[in-house]
Design a protein around this motif. Structure first.
Motif, PDB file in Angstrom:
ATOM      1  N   SER A  63       0.805  -1.229   0.000  1.00 24.66           N
ATOM      2  CA  SER A  63       0.000   0.000   0.000  1.00 24.66           C
ATOM      3  C   SER A  63       0.835   1.275   0.000  1.00 24.66           C
ATOM      4  N   GLY A  64       2.063   1.190   0.521  1.00 22.41           N
ATOM      5  CA  GLY A  64       2.879   2.385   0.684  1.00 22.41           C
ATOM      6  C   GLY A  64       2.477   3.239   1.867  1.00 22.41           C
ATOM      7  N   ARG A  65       1.524   2.729   2.670  1.00 20.73           N
ATOM      8  CA  ARG A  65       1.048   3.469   3.841  1.00 20.73           C
ATOM      9  C   ARG A  65       1.522   2.809   5.132  1.00 20.73           C
ATOM     10  N   LEU A  66       1.349   3.530   6.232  1.00 19.50           N
ATOM     11  CA  LEU A  66       1.668   2.998   7.543  1.00 19.50           C
ATOM     12  C   LEU A  66       0.765   1.815   7.858  1.00 19.50           C
ATOM     13  N   ALA A  67       1.348   0.734   8.374  1.00 14.41           N
ATOM     14  CA  ALA A  67       0.590  -0.423   8.829  1.00 14.41           C
ATOM     15  C   ALA A  67       0.919  -0.670  10.295  1.00 14.41           C
ATOM     16  N   VAL A  68      -0.013  -1.336  11.001  1.00 16.56           N
ATOM     17  CA  VAL A  68       0.094  -1.429  12.459  1.00 16.56           C
ATOM     18  C   VAL A  68      -0.123  -2.866  12.919  1.00 16.56           C
ATOM     19  N   CYS A  69       0.668  -3.289  13.896  1.00 15.24           N
ATOM     20  CA  CYS A  69       0.474  -4.568  14.575  1.00 15.24           C
ATOM     21  C   CYS A  69       0.585  -4.326  16.072  1.00 15.24           C
ATOM     22  N   ALA A  70       0.149  -5.304  16.860  1.00 11.14           N
ATOM     23  CA  ALA A  70       0.129  -5.106  18.313  1.00 11.14           C
ATOM     24  C   ALA A  70       0.317  -6.429  19.029  1.00 11.14           C
ATOM     25  N   GLY A  71       0.878  -6.347  20.229  1.00 11.46           N
ATOM     26  CA  GLY A  71       1.052  -7.528  21.064  1.00 11.46           C
ATOM     27  C   GLY A  71       0.846  -7.178  22.520  1.00 11.46           C
ATOM     28  N   SER A  72       0.304  -8.114  23.261  1.00  8.39           N
ATOM     29  CA  SER A  72       0.074  -7.894  24.686  1.00  8.39           C
ATOM     30  C   SER A  72       1.388  -7.988  25.449  1.00  8.39           C
ATOM     31  N   CYS A  73       1.334  -7.784  26.766  1.00  6.38           N
ATOM     32  CA  CYS A  73       2.555  -7.670  27.563  1.00  6.38           C
ATOM     33  C   CYS A  73       3.359  -8.969  27.557  1.00  6.38           C
ATOM     34  N   GLY A  74       4.671  -8.827  27.736  1.00  2.00           N
ATOM     35  CA  GLY A  74       5.556  -9.981  27.867  1.00  2.00           C
ATOM     36  C   GLY A  74       5.623 -10.822  26.611  1.00  2.00           C
ATOM     37  N   PRO A  75       5.225 -12.092  26.712  1.00  2.00           N
ATOM     38  CA  PRO A  75       5.344 -12.992  25.552  1.00  2.00           C
ATOM     39  C   PRO A  75       4.596 -12.493  24.322  1.00  2.00           C
ATOM     40  N   GLY A  76       3.476 -11.811  24.527  1.00  2.00           N
ATOM     41  CA  GLY A  76       2.696 -11.344  23.384  1.00  2.00           C
ATOM     42  C   GLY A  76       3.487 -10.436  22.473  1.00  2.00           C
ATOM     43  N   ASN A  77       4.081  -9.368  23.037  1.00  2.00           N
ATOM     44  CA  ASN A  77       4.823  -8.474  22.143  1.00  2.00           C
ATOM     45  C   ASN A  77       6.198  -9.023  21.783  1.00  2.00           C
ATOM     46  N   LEU A  78       6.742  -9.932  22.599  1.00  2.00           N
ATOM     47  CA  LEU A  78       8.007 -10.561  22.210  1.00  2.00           C
ATOM     48  C   LEU A  78       7.843 -11.354  20.921  1.00  2.00           C
ATOM     49  N   HIS A  79       6.667 -11.956  20.717  1.00  2.00           N
ATOM     50  CA  HIS A  79       6.435 -12.710  19.486  1.00  2.00           C
ATOM     51  C   HIS A  79       6.480 -11.835  18.244  1.00  2.00           C
ATOM     52  N   LEU A  80       6.324 -10.533  18.407  1.00  2.00           N
ATOM     53  CA  LEU A  80       6.378  -9.635  17.256  1.00  2.00           C
ATOM     54  C   LEU A  80       7.779  -9.484  16.683  1.00  2.00           C
ATOM     55  N   ILE A  81       8.790  -9.777  17.467  1.00  2.00           N
ATOM     56  CA  ILE A  81      10.122  -9.245  17.175  1.00  2.00           C
ATOM     57  C   ILE A  81      10.701  -9.745  15.861  1.00  2.00           C
ATOM     58  N   ASN A  82      10.475 -11.008  15.501  1.00  2.00           N
ATOM     59  CA  ASN A  82      11.070 -11.504  14.255  1.00  2.00           C
ATOM     60  C   ASN A  82      10.450 -10.822  13.040  1.00  2.00           C
ATOM     61  N   GLY A  83       9.130 -10.692  13.038  1.00  2.00           N
ATOM     62  CA  GLY A  83       8.477 -10.006  11.935  1.00  2.00           C
ATOM     63  C   GLY A  83       8.848  -8.534  11.869  1.00  2.00           C
ATOM     64  N   LEU A  84       9.089  -7.924  13.042  1.00  2.55           N
ATOM     65  CA  LEU A  84       9.496  -6.514  13.046  1.00  2.55           C
ATOM     66  C   LEU A  84      10.917  -6.347  12.500  1.00  2.55           C
ATOM     67  N   PHE A  85      11.801  -7.281  12.794  1.00  2.00           N
ATOM     68  CA  PHE A  85      13.129  -7.227  12.185  1.00  2.00           C
ATOM     69  C   PHE A  85      13.010  -7.273  10.664  1.00  2.00           C
ATOM     70  N   ASP A  86      12.135  -8.158  10.179  1.00  2.12           N
ATOM     71  CA  ASP A  86      11.931  -8.254   8.732  1.00  2.12           C
ATOM     72  C   ASP A  86      11.394  -6.945   8.165  1.00  2.12           C
ATOM     73  N   ALA A  87      10.382  -6.374   8.822  1.00  2.00           N
ATOM     74  CA  ALA A  87       9.808  -5.108   8.355  1.00  2.00           C
ATOM     75  C   ALA A  87      10.858  -3.997   8.350  1.00  2.00           C
ATOM     76  N   HIS A  88      11.643  -3.932   9.406  1.00  2.00           N
ATOM     77  CA  HIS A  88      12.621  -2.855   9.543  1.00  2.00           C
ATOM     78  C   HIS A  88      13.691  -2.954   8.471  1.00  2.00           C
ATOM     79  N   ARG A  89      14.182  -4.155   8.242  1.00  2.00           N
ATOM     80  CA  ARG A  89      15.230  -4.336   7.235  1.00  2.00           C
ATOM     81  C   ARG A  89      14.691  -4.149   5.825  1.00  2.00           C
ATOM     82  N   SER A  90      13.395  -4.341   5.656  1.00  2.00           N
ATOM     83  CA  SER A  90      12.773  -4.138   4.348  1.00  2.00           C
ATOM     84  C   SER A  90      12.374  -2.686   4.124  1.00  2.00           C
ATOM     85  N   GLY A  91      12.515  -1.841   5.153  1.00  2.00           N
ATOM     86  CA  GLY A  91      12.130  -0.438   5.022  1.00  2.00           C
ATOM     87  C   GLY A  91      10.630  -0.228   4.995  1.00  2.00           C
ATOM     88  N   ALA A  92       9.868  -1.174   5.558  1.00  2.00           N
ATOM     89  CA  ALA A  92       8.410  -1.073   5.552  1.00  2.00           C
ATOM     90  C   ALA A  92       7.945  -0.212   6.721  1.00  2.00           C
TER      91      ALA A  92
END
Length: 577
Positions: A63-92
């Protein structure tokens, strides 16, 4: 009075966010409930937070627009980290909302306590914690603007009790997000660039994802310099089509004459690529043009570092270049490119339609023919990257999204969820390996729940093929790479997804055509040959030591799809010696 959660959600909606991916729970509940009560924004309930981050990354890229994801405390948001590394390195541009334990408990060793604002620093441009309601408008704006402006991830950590507090100030805070403008180098830099190019007789252009909006300019530069044009995997979709100067791809999955051309050139120009494999670069004679100055020179020494937008830089330098007439280097590289592709094409064309198990090269070639002209392909890391590099034919409208910089398994189907959500009327095809699909298998349920018409094509060889190859070329016996054959079609059917298993190559086209015509999610389970990774015996293990050359050997033993046809087309105007 509105709560912080309501203020946050309504501000996101006003900024153009249409959905948030995540898994509900505890400290995140106030935000999820605010989404429930806000028109124009939806909660997409995935089965694993890693899927949420991958989906947001793909939505942002499509889309070229801002996209959003969310995780609950502790394990919930820790599970985000691999996908966020991918997004960050892709410049998304992705905003991650990391909910947190009660604010008064932070630092006490409380149940599920982590420190998200610290944990996400390495995979974000911005990571801060909101500790009181007055911070929300400004920190949210900074987070969104940073993700969009710099291209990558921002993280906001919000304790659950803060989300429930009353907002301070207006419920909806006006959002004015600015897109970055193209950077144009100084006139002195442009003059020096022109001088170096004019002083070079054999120039090669090597294009990456930074050429996304500069296809025409790159072709004009190649014409002016009579230069062969190669590309990275990330640059394939943007630069290979309508390209009479194409000499293939370099890198771990490289093919054709690109590597040879770069070695023979007296000047290499890196265009919008942060190509990381320094052993494939000549380590000299190089100019690099990139919009991000921190990338300049970090993988090879440079004669000139140009901070600038690729298109704007080329437009500025073209009028200064001398006229050329000597095509000998370009024509020699085009012939060499065609020769290399001709040499390997028989490996996958001889009686391939009748061989079982299915040869994955043939399946990928049929997939390329059946898929829509504007399809979005998401591809798993490993052999999925091989099939994308070899067989998907770019045309300027197709997209190819993968974990090309982070190299994560299991990305293809989660990426497809985000791509399909962002483009509901567009064909989205997940090229999944059996290993990658199995890793986040639960999100087949997400496809079914939301009736997302993603088409999952599984190359099922009951093996981690690329890992097996790594072991073999390093002298290790393959161990832990193979597993019993899984009936993914049966699993998908159990999730309410239209699915079919294909054992014979003659059935591939019919199965794919039917799946692509099906109005909802569909899965095609292709039983492919686990031995398709065999290494040509004429090359010794010592010559291909390490993963990089191993990958090169693998793909040279397969086919190259329609790239041979393109190479032959480009040769029509080359004088025969």
């Amino acid at each position: 009075m509105a709560t912080v959660a309501e203020q946050l959600v309504q501000s996101l909606r006003q900024a153009g966010v249409r959905r948030i991916y995540g898994v509900v729970g505890d400290s995140l509940n106030p935000i999820v409930d605010a989404i429930r009560r806000t028109d124009g924004i939806e909660w997409v309930h995935v089965r694993h937070e890693e899927t949420a981050a991958f989906a947001a990354a793909a939505e942002a890229q499509v889309s070229g627009r801002l996209a959003v994801c969310a995780g609950s405390c502790g394990p919930g948001n820790l599970h985000l980290i691999n996908g966020l590394f991918d997004a960050h390195r892709s410049g998304a541009p992705v905003l991650a909302i990391a909910s947190h334990i009660p604010s008064e408990e932070i630092g006490t060793g409380y149940f599920q306590e982590t420190h998200p604002d610290r944990l996400f620093l390495e995979c974000s441009h911005f990571s801060e914690m909101i500790s009181q309601p007055t911070q929300v408008p400004r920190l949210l704006h900074i987070a969104m603007q940073t993700a969009l402006g710099r291209g990558g991830v921002s993280v906001l950590t919000i304790p659950g009790d803060v989300s429930e507090q009353n907002a301070v100030g207006p419920t909806v805070v006006p959002v004015r997000l600015a897109a970055p403008s193209p950077a144009v180098p100084t006139s002195d830099t442009i003059a020096e660039l022109a001088r170096l190019l004019d002083d070079s007789e054999r120039v090669v252009l090597f294009a990456g994802a930074g050429c996304r909006a500069a296809h025409d300019e790159v072709m004009q530069l190649a014409e002016a310099l009579l230069a062969p044009v190669g590309h990275s995997l990330g640059g394939k979709e943007w630069i290979q089509y309508d390209n009479p100067y194409d000499v293939g791809m370099s890198g771990l999955l490289g093919y054709g004459a690109c590597y040879d051309a770069m070695q023979a050139a007296d000047r290499i120009v890196l265009l919008g690529t942060d190509f990381p494999y320094d052993k494939f670069l000549p380590q000299g004679r190089t100019i690099q043009i990139d919009i991000e100055p921190s990338r300049l020179g970090r993988h090879t020494p440079l004669d000139l570092a140009v901070h600038g937008d690729v298109g704007a830089t080329i437009r500025a330098v073209l009028p200064l270049l001398r006229t050329r007439s000597d095509r000998s280097f370009l024509d020699r590289m085009l012939r060499e490119h065609a020769r290399k592709l001709e040499k390997v094409v028989d490996a996958y064309t001889t009686d391939i339609e009748h061989r079982t198990p299915i040869h994955p090269e043939y399946a990928a070639a049929v997939l390329d023919e059946v898929a829509a002209d504007d399809a979005v392909f998401t591809v798993d890391t490993g052999m999925g990257n091989v099939w994308a590099a070899r067989y998907l034919t770019p045309n300027g409208r197709r997209r190819v999204i993968g974990s090309f910089r982070h190299g994560s398994m299991a990305n293809a189907m989660p990426h497809a969820i985000g791509a399909q959500s962002a483009a509901p009327g567009r064909q989205v095809v997940s090229i999944s390996g059996d290993g990658g699909l199995a890793m986040l298998l639960g999100d087949l349920v997400t496809l079914s729940t939301y009736e997302l018409p993603v088409k999952v094509v599984v190359f099922n060889n009951a093996s981690l093929g690329m890992v097996k190859l790594e072991m073999l070329v390093d002298g290790y016996p393959d161990f832990g790479t193979d597993h019993p054959v899984v009936d993914f079609a049966a699993i998908a059917s159990g999730c309410g997804i239209h699915a079919v298993r294909v054992d014979k190559p003659t059935d591939i086209r019919r199965a794919l055509t039917a799946a692509f015509a099906y109005p909802g999610p569909a899965l095609v389970d292709l039983r492919t040959d686990p031995n398709a990774l065999s290494i040509p015996p004429k090359i010794t293990a010592a010559q291909v030591r390490g993963f990089a050359l191993a990958a090169g050997r693998t793909v040279l033993d397969g086919g190259v799809g329609k790239m041979l046809e393109l190479a032959r087309t480009n040769l029509r105007n080359v004088p025969r010696p």
